[in-house]
Design an enzyme around this catalytic site. Structure first.
Site, PDB file in Angstrom:
ATOM      1  N   TYR A  96      27.240  26.947  16.037  1.00 39.00           N
ATOM      2  CA  TYR A  96      26.958  26.249  17.296  1.00 39.00           C
ATOM      3  C   TYR A  96      28.224  26.165  18.129  1.00 39.00           C
ATOM      4  O   TYR A  96      29.339  26.382  17.649  1.00 39.00           O
ATOM      5  CB  TYR A  96      26.397  24.857  17.026  1.00 39.00           C
ATOM      6  CG  TYR A  96      27.424  23.821  16.592  1.00 39.00           C
ATOM      7  CD1 TYR A  96      27.916  22.883  17.497  1.00 39.00           C
ATOM      8  CD2 TYR A  96      27.903  23.784  15.284  1.00 39.00           C
ATOM      9  CE1 TYR A  96      28.849  21.933  17.113  1.00 39.00           C
ATOM     10  CE2 TYR A  96      28.827  22.841  14.891  1.00 39.00           C
ATOM     11  CZ  TYR A  96      29.303  21.918  15.803  1.00 39.00           C
ATOM     12  OH  TYR A  96      30.241  20.985  15.414  1.00 39.00           O
ATOM     13  N   LYS A 118      32.486  27.721  12.975  1.00 35.72           N
ATOM     14  CA  LYS A 118      31.829  26.526  13.518  1.00 35.72           C
ATOM     15  C   LYS A 118      30.349  26.531  13.114  1.00 35.72           C
ATOM     16  O   LYS A 118      29.448  26.819  13.919  1.00 35.72           O
ATOM     17  CB  LYS A 118      31.996  26.454  15.031  1.00 35.72           C
ATOM     18  CG  LYS A 118      31.721  25.065  15.615  1.00 35.72           C
ATOM     19  CD  LYS A 118      32.136  25.003  17.060  1.00 35.72           C
ATOM     20  CE  LYS A 118      31.835  23.654  17.695  1.00 35.72           C
ATOM     21  NZ  LYS A 118      32.669  22.562  17.148  1.00 35.72           N
ATOM     22  N   GLU A 141      42.289  17.957   9.901  1.00 29.78           N
ATOM     23  CA  GLU A 141      41.800  17.684  11.251  1.00 29.78           C
ATOM     24  C   GLU A 141      40.930  16.446  11.204  1.00 29.78           C
ATOM     25  O   GLU A 141      40.771  15.819  10.153  1.00 29.78           O
ATOM     26  CB  GLU A 141      41.009  18.878  11.780  1.00 29.78           C
ATOM     27  CG  GLU A 141      39.809  19.252  10.925  1.00 29.78           C
ATOM     28  CD  GLU A 141      39.117  20.520  11.397  1.00 29.78           C
ATOM     29  OE1 GLU A 141      39.341  20.942  12.542  1.00 29.78           O
ATOM     30  OE2 GLU A 141      38.327  21.082  10.615  1.00 29.78           O
ATOM     31  N   LEU A 187      39.195  24.025  12.243  1.00 29.09           N
ATOM     32  CA  LEU A 187      38.537  24.710  13.343  1.00 29.09           C
ATOM     33  C   LEU A 187      39.556  25.118  14.399  1.00 29.09           C
ATOM     34  O   LEU A 187      40.471  24.353  14.714  1.00 29.09           O
ATOM     35  CB  LEU A 187      37.485  23.796  13.968  1.00 29.09           C
ATOM     36  CG  LEU A 187      36.606  24.444  15.037  1.00 29.09           C
ATOM     37  CD1 LEU A 187      35.705  25.509  14.426  1.00 29.09           C
ATOM     38  CD2 LEU A 187      35.766  23.392  15.744  1.00 29.09           C
TER      39      LEU A 187
END
Length: 286
Positions: A33, A150, A182, A206
């Site tokens: 996505y 992702k 993260e 990411l």
């Protein structure tokens, strides 16, 4: 106003949009996505989101169902149909409906499922938390080791956002081998002695589109960027901290695991980077 969504080439009222129970995105989390922010009816960092979408699909062995120009036209149309001023566009591509539940990919491949919908968020760039800052807690990193893709596998980040809320915080940072990877849905940063520090890119986190833009704008403004891991203890001793994502742009962090940073207020560097990001991104918005 009824929200109009895009599903496999059709524009439908949201109540009429249906996906098969055999879709691999539903059964296997077999999909990717992207979320693109909209400000003043224009798309922020659109090209970066296209590049990351293409990379994520390739890493999972899926073709990209649209060209960049086609994706752009779809994004513009969904903004028009839903009269979005400020908000976001969510798009998801899965491997499709294999006809039954099976761990093996459909062979031959089946048509992919493509979904897009909007979320209206008036005043998105004027988020009041930018003036107060966020509180984060640290939690162990327990996701799979391809966080650079992702995917729609978001259960653990969701659980950790809930854990942060239960602890009276706004979000969580993941820690692995003693260092921050993260946030639950964002990249993590600290500032010490004027130096802006964030973890370098790898499969461990990411490849944030907002992250990349912030680094570019910071360097253009003659700010020093250092890409390396940092610990929670180092973050607690930092002068400032902040997160970046498509949803919040640049958002100051003022407390980590109950310890206030500095005077407990958003710092000068984070505030300036937010201004830079919004100003420069709006100039290039599509």
């Amino acid at each position: 106003m009824t929200r109009i969504v895009h599903l496999n080439g059709d524009w439908l009222p949201e109540a009429e949009a249906k996906v098969s129970v055999f879709d691999r995105g539903f059964l296997m989390g077999d999909g990717v996505y992207e979320v693109t922010s909209v400000l003043g009816g224009k798309l922020i960092d659109f090209e970066g989101h296209c590049r990351r979408l293409d990379r994520s699909l390739k890493e999972l062995g899926m073709p990209n169902p649209h060209t960049d120009d086609e994706w752009l036209a779809l994004h513009h149309e969904i903004v028009r149909l839903n009269d979005i001023g400020d908000g976001s566009i969510y798009l998801q591509v899965t491997r499709g409906n294999g006809g039954d539940r099976d761990f093996m990919y459909p062979n031959p491949p089946v048509p992919q499922t493509v979904v897009m919908f909007t979320q209206s968020k008036p005043g998105l760039a004027q988020n009041p938390q930018a003036t107060t800052g966020l509180k984060v807690i640290s939690l162990p990193e327990m996701r799979w080791h391809r966080r650079d893709i992702k995917t729609v596998q978001l259960l653990y980040p969701s659980m950790c956002k809930m854990a942060a809320k239960a602890a009276g915080a706004d979000d969580a940072w993941f820690v692995e081998d003693g260092a921050v990877t993260e946030g639950t849905s964002n990249n993590a940063w600290i500032v010490k002695d004027g130096k802006i520090i964030t973890r370098q890119l790898s499969n461990d986190l990411l490849h944030g589109i907002t992250r990349a833009s912030v680094i570019r704008f910071a360097k253009e403004a003659q700010m020093e960027i250092i890409e390396r891991p940092f610990t929670i203890e180092e973050a607690q001793a930092a002068d400032e901290a902040f997160i970046t994502s498509a949803g919040v742009f640049v958002m100051p962090v003022v407390e980590i695991d109950g310890k206030k940073l500095g005077d407990g207020k958003p710092g000068r560097v984070a505030t300036r980077l937010r201004e830079l990001y919004l100003d420069e991104s709006l100039k290039a918005a599509m």
